[in-house]
Design a protein around this motif. Structure first.
Motif, PDB file in Angstrom:
ATOM      1  N   GLY A   1       0.777  -1.224   0.000  1.00 32.20           N
ATOM      2  CA  GLY A   1       0.000   0.000   0.000  1.00 32.20           C
ATOM      3  C   GLY A   1       0.812   1.279   0.000  1.00 32.20           C
ATOM      4  N   PHE A   2       2.012   1.234   0.594  1.00 33.27           N
ATOM      5  CA  PHE A   2       2.792   2.454   0.732  1.00 33.27           C
ATOM      6  C   PHE A   2       4.230   2.330   0.229  1.00 33.27           C
ATOM      7  CE2 PHE A   2      -0.423   2.693   4.101  1.00 33.27           C
ATOM      8  CZ  PHE A   2      -1.042   3.876   3.744  1.00 33.27           C
ATOM      9  N   GLY A   3       4.897   1.229   0.536  1.00 25.99           N
ATOM     10  CA  GLY A   3       6.316   1.078   0.191  1.00 25.99           C
ATOM     11  C   GLY A   3       6.578   1.035  -1.301  1.00 25.99           C
ATOM     12  N   VAL A   4       5.926   0.111  -1.988  1.00 29.92           N
ATOM     13  CA  VAL A   4       6.131  -0.032  -3.438  1.00 29.92           C
ATOM     14  C   VAL A   4       5.672   1.224  -4.185  1.00 29.92           C
ATOM     15  CG1 VAL A   4       5.500  -1.371  -5.479  1.00 29.92           C
ATOM     16  CG2 VAL A   4       6.061  -2.552  -3.350  1.00 29.92           C
TER      17      VAL A   4
ATOM     18  N   TYR B   1      -0.176   0.793 -11.367  1.00 31.23           N
ATOM     19  CA  TYR B   1       0.144  -0.010 -10.179  1.00 31.23           C
ATOM     20  C   TYR B   1      -1.120  -0.311  -9.378  1.00 31.23           C
ATOM     21  CZ  TYR B   1       1.792  -1.408  -5.625  1.00 31.23           C
ATOM     22  OH  TYR B   1       1.975  -2.091  -4.463  1.00 31.23           O
ATOM     23  N   TYR B   2      -1.887   0.719  -9.069  1.00 30.14           N
ATOM     24  CA  TYR B   2      -3.099   0.503  -8.282  1.00 30.14           C
ATOM     25  C   TYR B   2      -4.160  -0.264  -9.069  1.00 30.14           C
ATOM     26  CZ  TYR B   2      -1.393   3.201  -4.354  1.00 30.14           C
ATOM     27  OH  TYR B   2      -0.677   3.626  -3.278  1.00 30.14           O
ATOM     28  N   PHE B   3      -4.175  -0.107 -10.374  1.00 29.81           N
ATOM     29  CA  PHE B   3      -5.090  -0.898 -11.206  1.00 29.81           C
ATOM     30  C   PHE B   3      -4.702  -2.378 -11.140  1.00 29.81           C
ATOM     31  CE2 PHE B   3      -6.453  -2.624 -15.384  1.00 29.81           C
ATOM     32  CZ  PHE B   3      -7.827  -2.500 -15.182  1.00 29.81           C
TER      33      PHE B   3
ATOM     34  N   LEU C   1      -3.146  -3.814  -8.631  1.00 31.65           N
ATOM     35  CA  LEU C   1      -3.565  -4.274  -7.297  1.00 31.65           C
ATOM     36  C   LEU C   1      -5.056  -4.589  -7.277  1.00 31.65           C
ATOM     37  CD1 LEU C   1      -1.818  -2.057  -4.585  1.00 31.65           C
ATOM     38  CD2 LEU C   1      -1.390  -4.440  -5.131  1.00 31.65           C
ATOM     39  N   TRP C   2      -5.840  -3.736  -7.930  1.00 32.53           N
ATOM     40  CA  TRP C   2      -7.281  -3.956  -7.974  1.00 32.53           C
ATOM     41  C   TRP C   2      -7.615  -5.243  -8.724  1.00 32.53           C
ATOM     42  CZ3 TRP C   2     -10.872  -3.817 -12.063  1.00 32.53           C
ATOM     43  CH2 TRP C   2     -12.209  -3.831 -11.650  1.00 32.53           C
ATOM     44  N   LEU C   3      -6.892  -5.505  -9.819  1.00 35.23           N
ATOM     45  CA  LEU C   3      -7.127  -6.739 -10.579  1.00 35.23           C
ATOM     46  C   LEU C   3      -6.777  -7.984  -9.761  1.00 35.23           C
ATOM     47  CD1 LEU C   3      -5.835  -5.821 -14.154  1.00 35.23           C
ATOM     48  CD2 LEU C   3      -8.212  -6.142 -13.421  1.00 35.23           C
ATOM     49  N   MET C   4      -5.770  -7.875  -8.911  1.00 39.91           N
ATOM     50  CA  MET C   4      -5.312  -9.014  -8.103  1.00 39.91           C
ATOM     51  C   MET C   4      -5.918  -9.008  -6.703  1.00 39.91           C
ATOM     52  SD  MET C   4      -1.324  -9.378  -9.241  1.00 39.91           S
ATOM     53  CE  MET C   4      -0.815  -8.070  -8.183  1.00 39.91           C
ATOM     54  N   ARG C   5      -7.001  -8.246  -6.488  1.00 39.42           N
ATOM     55  CA  ARG C   5      -7.563  -8.082  -5.156  1.00 39.42           C
ATOM     56  C   ARG C   5      -8.020  -9.389  -4.524  1.00 39.42           C
ATOM     57  NH1 ARG C   5     -11.118  -6.325  -8.808  1.00 39.42           N
ATOM     58  NH2 ARG C   5     -13.268  -7.028  -8.722  1.00 39.42           N
ATOM     59  N   ASP C   6      -8.568 -10.308  -5.312  1.00 39.55           N
ATOM     60  CA  ASP C   6      -9.027 -11.579  -4.746  1.00 39.55           C
ATOM     61  C   ASP C   6      -7.853 -12.406  -4.233  1.00 39.55           C
ATOM     62  OD1 ASP C   6     -11.699 -11.003  -5.230  1.00 39.55           O
ATOM     63  OD2 ASP C   6     -11.625 -11.874  -7.240  1.00 39.55           O
ATOM     64  N   ARG C   7      -6.791 -12.432  -4.996  1.00 36.89           N
ATOM     65  CA  ARG C   7      -5.596 -13.173  -4.586  1.00 36.89           C
ATOM     66  C   ARG C   7      -4.950 -12.527  -3.354  1.00 36.89           C
ATOM     67  NH1 ARG C   7      -0.172 -13.717  -8.124  1.00 36.89           N
ATOM     68  NH2 ARG C   7       0.982 -14.969  -6.639  1.00 36.89           N
ATOM     69  N   ILE C   8      -4.871 -11.210  -3.357  1.00 38.91           N
ATOM     70  CA  ILE C   8      -4.272 -10.482  -2.237  1.00 38.91           C
ATOM     71  C   ILE C   8      -5.146 -10.608  -0.996  1.00 38.91           C
ATOM     72  CG2 ILE C   8      -3.647  -8.178  -1.416  1.00 38.91           C
ATOM     73  CD1 ILE C   8      -2.882  -7.513  -4.330  1.00 38.91           C
ATOM     74  N   GLN C   9      -6.451 -10.601  -1.200  1.00 40.36           N
ATOM     75  CA  GLN C   9      -7.409 -10.639  -0.105  1.00 40.36           C
ATOM     76  C   GLN C   9      -7.228 -11.874   0.771  1.00 40.36           C
ATOM     77  OE1 GLN C   9     -11.449 -10.732  -1.558  1.00 40.36           O
ATOM     78  NE2 GLN C   9     -12.025  -9.202  -0.056  1.00 40.36           N
ATOM     79  N   HIS C  10      -6.871 -12.986   0.180  1.00 37.32           N
ATOM     80  CA  HIS C  10      -6.697 -14.214   0.963  1.00 37.32           C
ATOM     81  C   HIS C  10      -5.323 -14.289   1.608  1.00 37.32           C
ATOM     82  CE1 HIS C  10     -10.584 -15.794  -0.005  1.00 37.32           C
ATOM     83  NE2 HIS C  10     -10.390 -15.500  -1.280  1.00 37.32           N
ATOM     84  N   GLN C  11      -4.366 -13.539   1.090  1.00 37.03           N
ATOM     85  CA  GLN C  11      -3.040 -13.506   1.697  1.00 37.03           C
ATOM     86  C   GLN C  11      -2.974 -12.484   2.821  1.00 37.03           C
ATOM     87  OE1 GLN C  11      -0.256 -12.676  -1.428  1.00 37.03           O
ATOM     88  NE2 GLN C  11      -0.488 -14.687  -2.372  1.00 37.03           N
ATOM     89  N   ILE C  12      -3.699 -11.389   2.644  1.00 41.22           N
ATOM     90  CA  ILE C  12      -3.697 -10.313   3.639  1.00 41.22           C
ATOM     91  C   ILE C  12      -5.104 -10.228   4.207  1.00 41.22           C
ATOM     92  CG2 ILE C  12      -3.377  -7.846   3.978  1.00 41.22           C
ATOM     93  CD1 ILE C  12      -1.425  -7.869   1.655  1.00 41.22           C
TER      94      ILE C  12
END
Length: 137
Positions: A80-83, A116-118, A120-131
């Motif tokens: 969310g902030f570093g990259v 970048y944020y787009f 992240l939005w496309l990968m939200r389902d994958r990220i959602q289960h990791q975070i």
């Protein structure tokens, strides 16, 4: 030092495989006894999604404690902030070197965050289960 971050909350809704929990995030000032007389106090109400297979075990209005490990919190901060910060500064420096105009370089650097944020939005389902948060048993 604890290896997990936890918040107390109240269940707002229960869906199949997902429990929505309302937590009140307070600053250190908000817990102070004279916070009502001070402008520095602050608190925010947030709704977090907790994905679990046993969502039917919970009911609306139930008090629960949600938690996430420090590794999960660090990964969320990095994404969310570093990259984005590194991307912004890198693109700004490269654009400034190539173009030489600060204003246009700043706009290009800000524009570089859109893909970048787009992504992240496309990968939200994958990220959602990791975070994600867990409900403490």
């Amino acid at each position: 030092m604890s290896q997990k971050i936890s918040h107390s909350g109240v269940i707002e809704s229960v869906l199949e495989g997902c429990v929505k929990v309302r937590i009140v995030q307070t600053s250190a000032c908000a817990a102070c006894k004279i916070a009502g007389h001070c402008n520095a106090s602050e608190s925010k109400v947030k709704i977090v999604d907790v994905f679990c297979s046993n969502s039917s075990d919970y009911s609306v209005g139930q008090n629960v404690t949600v938690w996430a490990s420090k590794d999960v919190a660090n990964k969320a901060l990095l994404l969310g902030f570093g990259v984005p910060f590194l991307l912004l500064v890198s693109v700004l420096m490269i654009a400034l070197k190539i173009i030489g105009d600060e204003g246009i370089s700043a706009l290009i650097a800000l524009g570089a965050l859109v893909p970048y944020y787009f992504a992240l939005w496309l990968m939200r389902d994958r990220i959602q289960h990791q975070i994600s948060f867990q409900i403490e048993d």
